[in-house]
Motif scaffolding. Structure first.
Motif, PDB file in Angstrom:
ATOM      1  N   ASP A  24      22.529  71.279  48.380  1.00  0.00           N
ATOM      2  CA  ASP A  24      23.121  69.027  48.477  1.00  0.00           C
ATOM      3  C   ASP A  24      24.686  68.647  48.607  1.00  0.00           C
ATOM      4  OD1 ASP A  24      20.203  69.680  48.410  1.00  0.00           O
ATOM      5  OD2 ASP A  24      20.077  68.446  46.193  1.00  0.00           O
ATOM      6  N   GLU A  25      25.210  69.414  47.988  1.00  0.00           N
ATOM      7  CA  GLU A  25      26.534  68.710  48.042  1.00  0.00           C
ATOM      8  C   GLU A  25      27.484  69.421  49.660  1.00  0.00           C
ATOM      9  OE1 GLU A  25      29.676  67.099  47.186  1.00  0.00           O
ATOM     10  OE2 GLU A  25      27.876  66.586  46.372  1.00  0.00           O
ATOM     11  N   ALA A  26      27.624  71.476  49.250  1.00  0.00           N
ATOM     12  CA  ALA A  26      28.258  72.187  50.274  1.00  0.00           C
ATOM     13  C   ALA A  26      27.513  71.787  51.710  1.00  0.00           C
ATOM     14  CB  ALA A  26      28.420  73.164  49.379  1.00  0.00           C
ATOM     15  N   PHE A  27      26.706  72.205  51.478  1.00  0.00           N
ATOM     16  CA  PHE A  27      25.620  71.802  52.843  1.00  0.00           C
ATOM     17  C   PHE A  27      25.184  70.773  53.355  1.00  0.00           C
ATOM     18  CE2 PHE A  27      22.897  73.059  56.323  1.00  0.00           C
ATOM     19  CZ  PHE A  27      22.938  74.026  57.153  1.00  0.00           C
ATOM     20  N   THR A  28      24.509  70.233  52.914  1.00  0.00           N
ATOM     21  CA  THR A  28      23.932  68.603  53.263  1.00  0.00           C
ATOM     22  C   THR A  28      25.392  67.354  53.758  1.00  0.00           C
ATOM     23  OG1 THR A  28      21.552  69.117  52.034  1.00  0.00           O
ATOM     24  CG2 THR A  28      22.025  66.982  52.949  1.00  0.00           C
ATOM     25  N   ASP A  62      28.861  69.683  58.530  1.00  0.00           N
ATOM     26  CA  ASP A  62      28.773  69.143  59.604  1.00  0.00           C
ATOM     27  C   ASP A  62      30.668  68.172  59.340  1.00  0.00           C
ATOM     28  OD1 ASP A  62      27.948  67.126  58.576  1.00  0.00           O
ATOM     29  OD2 ASP A  62      26.435  67.229  59.975  1.00  0.00           O
ATOM     30  N   GLN A  63      31.103  67.809  57.962  1.00  0.00           N
ATOM     31  CA  GLN A  63      32.040  66.896  58.269  1.00  0.00           C
ATOM     32  C   GLN A  63      33.756  67.061  58.663  1.00  0.00           C
ATOM     33  OE1 GLN A  63      31.456  63.723  57.764  1.00  0.00           O
ATOM     34  NE2 GLN A  63      29.297  64.086  57.572  1.00  0.00           N
ATOM     35  N   PRO A  64      34.353  66.418  59.449  1.00  0.00           N
ATOM     36  CA  PRO A  64      35.788  67.803  59.606  1.00  0.00           C
ATOM     37  C   PRO A  64      36.124  67.282  58.507  1.00  0.00           C
ATOM     38  CG  PRO A  64      34.845  65.320  60.730  1.00  0.00           C
ATOM     39  CD  PRO A  64      34.316  65.380  59.919  1.00  0.00           C
ATOM     40  N   PHE A  65      36.976  68.391  58.138  1.00  0.00           N
ATOM     41  CA  PHE A  65      38.537  68.810  56.933  1.00  0.00           C
ATOM     42  C   PHE A  65      39.732  68.578  57.229  1.00  0.00           C
ATOM     43  CE2 PHE A  65      34.500  69.895  53.875  1.00  0.00           C
ATOM     44  CZ  PHE A  65      35.432  69.286  52.799  1.00  0.00           C
ATOM     45  N   HIS A  66      40.142  68.261  58.758  1.00  0.00           N
ATOM     46  CA  HIS A  66      41.550  68.395  58.969  1.00  0.00           C
ATOM     47  C   HIS A  66      42.434  67.402  58.084  1.00  0.00           C
ATOM     48  CE1 HIS A  66      39.164  64.725  60.993  1.00  0.00           C
ATOM     49  NE2 HIS A  66      40.964  64.417  62.000  1.00  0.00           N
ATOM     50  N   GLU A  67      41.510  66.477  57.295  1.00  0.00           N
ATOM     51  CA  GLU A  67      42.525  65.208  56.582  1.00  0.00           C
ATOM     52  C   GLU A  67      42.132  65.878  55.252  1.00  0.00           C
ATOM     53  OE1 GLU A  67      41.077  61.419  57.326  1.00  0.00           O
ATOM     54  OE2 GLU A  67      42.182  61.066  59.768  1.00  0.00           O
ATOM     55  N   LEU A  68      43.064  65.259  54.159  1.00  0.00           N
ATOM     56  CA  LEU A  68      43.056  65.674  52.680  1.00  0.00           C
ATOM     57  C   LEU A  68      42.527  65.279  52.077  1.00  0.00           C
ATOM     58  CD1 LEU A  68      46.548  66.911  51.838  1.00  0.00           C
ATOM     59  CD2 LEU A  68      44.978  68.266  51.238  1.00  0.00           C
ATOM     60  N   THR A  69      42.064  63.878  52.623  1.00  0.00           N
ATOM     61  CA  THR A  69      41.071  63.048  52.048  1.00  0.00           C
ATOM     62  C   THR A  69      39.459  63.278  51.977  1.00  0.00           C
ATOM     63  OG1 THR A  69      41.171  61.595  54.270  1.00  0.00           O
ATOM     64  CG2 THR A  69      42.599  60.599  52.859  1.00  0.00           C
ATOM     65  N   THR A  70      39.556  63.966  53.140  1.00  0.00           N
ATOM     66  CA  THR A  70      37.941  64.764  52.578  1.00  0.00           C
ATOM     67  C   THR A  70      37.857  65.784  51.497  1.00  0.00           C
ATOM     68  OG1 THR A  70      37.753  64.200  54.855  1.00  0.00           O
ATOM     69  CG2 THR A  70      36.060  65.577  54.107  1.00  0.00           C
ATOM     70  N   LEU A  71      38.453  66.753  50.924  1.00  0.00           N
ATOM     71  CA  LEU A  71      39.090  67.296  50.323  1.00  0.00           C
ATOM     72  C   LEU A  71      39.074  66.927  48.829  1.00  0.00           C
ATOM     73  CD1 LEU A  71      39.511  70.581  49.188  1.00  0.00           C
ATOM     74  CD2 LEU A  71      41.975  70.482  49.806  1.00  0.00           C
ATOM     75  N   PHE A  72      39.948  65.795  48.922  1.00  0.00           N
ATOM     76  CA  PHE A  72      39.818  64.984  47.801  1.00  0.00           C
ATOM     77  C   PHE A  72      38.558  64.818  47.333  1.00  0.00           C
ATOM     78  CE2 PHE A  72      44.871  64.019  48.719  1.00  0.00           C
ATOM     79  CZ  PHE A  72      45.388  66.267  48.176  1.00  0.00           C
ATOM     80  N   LYS A  73      37.779  63.969  48.342  1.00  0.00           N
ATOM     81  CA  LYS A  73      36.605  63.244  47.992  1.00  0.00           C
ATOM     82  C   LYS A  73      35.662  64.150  47.296  1.00  0.00           C
ATOM     83  CE  LYS A  73      37.160  59.798  51.537  1.00  0.00           C
ATOM     84  NZ  LYS A  73      36.276  58.890  52.412  1.00  0.00           N
ATOM     85  N   SER A  74      35.132  65.538  47.955  1.00  0.00           N
ATOM     86  CA  SER A  74      34.391  65.916  47.895  1.00  0.00           C
ATOM     87  C   SER A  74      34.994  67.249  46.247  1.00  0.00           C
ATOM     88  CB  SER A  74      33.880  67.406  48.903  1.00  0.00           C
ATOM     89  OG  SER A  74      35.432  68.140  49.379  1.00  0.00           O
ATOM     90  N   ALA A  75      36.218  67.439  46.282  1.00  0.00           N
ATOM     91  CA  ALA A  75      36.551  68.747  44.948  1.00  0.00           C
ATOM     92  C   ALA A  75      36.057  68.874  44.281  1.00  0.00           C
ATOM     93  CB  ALA A  75      37.752  68.634  45.551  1.00  0.00           C
ATOM     94  N   CYS A 135      26.574  80.610  47.526  1.00  0.00           N
ATOM     95  CA  CYS A 135      25.157  80.887  47.009  1.00  0.00           C
ATOM     96  C   CYS A 135      23.963  79.849  46.921  1.00  0.00           C
ATOM     97  CB  CYS A 135      25.244  80.371  45.316  1.00  0.00           C
ATOM     98  SG  CYS A 135      26.055  81.454  43.872  1.00  0.00           S
ATOM     99  N   LEU A 136      23.878  78.760  47.957  1.00  0.00           N
ATOM    100  CA  LEU A 136      23.645  77.850  48.701  1.00  0.00           C
ATOM    101  C   LEU A 136      22.650  78.361  50.056  1.00  0.00           C
ATOM    102  CD1 LEU A 136      24.486  77.339  51.929  1.00  0.00           C
ATOM    103  CD2 LEU A 136      25.882  76.025  51.437  1.00  0.00           C
TER     104      LEU A 136
END
Length: 514
Positions: free
Chosen positions: A150-154, A158-171, A219-220
């Protein structure tokens, strides 16, 4: 369609005034990217050095047999169905997917067999046969797999990960789900029986990862399999490739085979097109590379200054294992052999250490045996079977001279299969073809002959992996196994959706260029 770059069809296409997008490589990522760019209104030309489409999903035909070169399992059909919808069509009208259950069988070295199936009661019965105390752990593992999915795939595949903000939001959520653990470590929290630990942890090997180092986000896969099933394309995976080619041509766009790209041309830090090994230069408004990311940076961008993905950084990266693949046809059928079987050897962790850490080609091996004619007899002459068997092996840092050792290694695999799964195999073989790590480097232009690009470890995934948009060259984008989200059919096809989010519609691109 196969034609030269000066053919009437391609010359006529150049008169098209739509913004021009070039795609390098006709693997699944490149094909999906071409379809999405076509749907956005771009004139698309796709170039590939091979004589036909597919890349790692190429199709070999010989002696009346059809052999899929690479992918054989489709676990997320909705990812492909979306491409047909973009073209106003229905996938099932062009490609028939057949659900398979059990998904696959795992034969352990002692002869015991585990069947992975969508039937949870049947799964519980099998687990009880191996270790009754692990039943509760299985139920907890499936819930954990769903949470990771639900988190890592859904949310992120398909989300861009070129900006650190995406990493920080999901971390925070990803840390909560235990992404710092490895797949094997995560699985071991739920199962005490070693064979069950193997059965639920081997999946990263299908995408180039070591279960003992690959992040537990993978493991998903357990939830993905049981939610959407495991499917096979009738006619082979090549039928899916041909369907995607039809979509591209139906958009009025072009595929050019037998045309190797020598360089991505740039001007003032911006991609301007490509130069072929023939010397011809083709201009473009944007370029998408489905080629190996190491090759793209060190070879295709060799004349372009790079601050991020330098040759030194590419060389320091850890790469996936490679593969030895033997395709063979028999003059008889093996009705007792299932379509997908993992034939495991006597060692697990130690064998993976040899492959990934020591780069040592061991005498023992674990195998994936594929018998597509179990469901699709059209792939072989009447009364015959088509097979491929795949052995994970070290990439070319092993120093193995595959030109001299390939046949010796094939004979070892033949002996193992004859002893375990296919009695009388040696006398039954009437067609044979091999693919070695050297072929991955020479034919597919893969760095170190690695089969899946960079190894999918935690710090080579998501933001830490080469981004889908170039950090060094404007107007250059990446799809395929080497970029986010990674290898495997769901990953490489989803990478095209990532760049779809980054590239504006052709009309907006044209206005911005004025």
């Amino acid at each position: 369609m196969n034609f030269t770059t000066n053919s009437p069809d391609l010359v006529a296409a150049r008169a098209d005034t739509r913004p021009h997008a070039i795609v390098i490589g006709a693997g699944f990522g490149g094909l999906a990217a071409a379809i999405r760019l076509g749907a956005k209104g771009y004139r698309v030309t796709l170039f590939d050095k091979l004589d036909g489409p597919g890349g790692r999903g190429y199709t070999y035909r010989q002696d009346g047999f059809t052999f899929d070169a690479g992918p054989t399992i489709i676990t997320a059909p909705f990812i492909f169905e979306e491409l047909w919808k973009l073209c106003g069509k229905t996938m099932s009208d062009h490609v028939e997917l057949r659900s398979i259950d059990p998904f696959y069988k795992i034969r352990f070295d002692d002869g015991t067999v585990f069947e992975a199936t969508a039937d949870l009661d049947a799964m519980r019965a099998q687990i009880a046969r191996f270790e009754p105390a692990d039943l509760a752990g299985f139920d907890r593992y499936m819930r954990a797999s769903e949470a990771i999915y639900d988190e890592a795939f859904t949310k992120l595949v398909d989300q861009p990960f070129h900006e650190l903000t995406t990493l920080f939001k999901s971390a925070p959520e990803l840390i909560k789900l235990g992404g710092f653990r490895t797949v094997y470590n995560k699985v071991s929290q739920f199962f005490s029986n070693e064979q069950l630990r193997i059965a639920f942890s081997f999946h990263p090997l299908l995408i180039g990862g070591n279960p003992f180092t690959t992040t537990s986000y993978y493991c998903l896969i357990a939830h993905l399999e049981r939610s959407f099933g495991v499917h096979y394309a009738m006619g082979g995976t090549g039928a899916l490739v041909r369907g995607m080619v039809d979509l591209i041509e139906g958009q009025g766009n072009q595929l050019v085979f037998g045309a190797e790209v020598d360089e991505i041309t740039t001007n003032n830090g911006r991609a301007t097109g490509i130069r072929l090994t023939s010397g011809e230069t083709i201009p473009a408004d944007l370029v998408v590379s489905n080629a190996d990311l190491g090759w793209t940076h060190t070879r295709l961008l060799r004349a372009t200054p790079r601050k991020v993905w330098t040759d030194e950084k590419i060389a320091r990266a850890d790469y996936s294992m490679s593969l030895f693949v033997w395709y063979f046809g028999t003059n008889r059928t093996y009705e007792d052999c299932y379509q997908h079987t993992m034939v495991l050897g006597p060692r697990y962790r130690e064998l993976l250490d040899d492959i990934f850490r020591h780069k040592h080609l061991a005498d023992d091996f674990s195998l994936y045996l594929h018998r597509p004619t179990a469901n699709d007899p059209s792939l072989a002459p009447a009364g015959c079977d088509a097979f491929y068997v795949l052995a994970p092996v070290p990439h070319l840092d092993s120093g193995v001279d595959w030109a001299t050792y390939a046949e010796i290694y094939r004979q070892k695999i033949e002996k193992r299969l004859q002893e375990t799964m296919l009695p009388g195999l040696k006398e039954a073989i009437i067609s044979s073809h091999m693919l070695t790590p050297q072929d991955f480097q020479d034919r597919l232009l893969s760095t170190k002959g690695a089969a899946f690009g960079m190894e999918p470890k935690l710090f080579q995934s998501a933001w830490f992996r080469p981004h889908n948009i170039s950090s060094d060259v404007s107007g250059l984008y990446f799809v395929g196994a080497g970029t986010h989200p990674g290898a495997g059919l769901p990953g490489v096809v989803s990478s095209a959706k990532v760049i779809d989010r980054l590239i504006p519609h052709a009309t907006a691109w044209a206005k911005a260029a004025l």
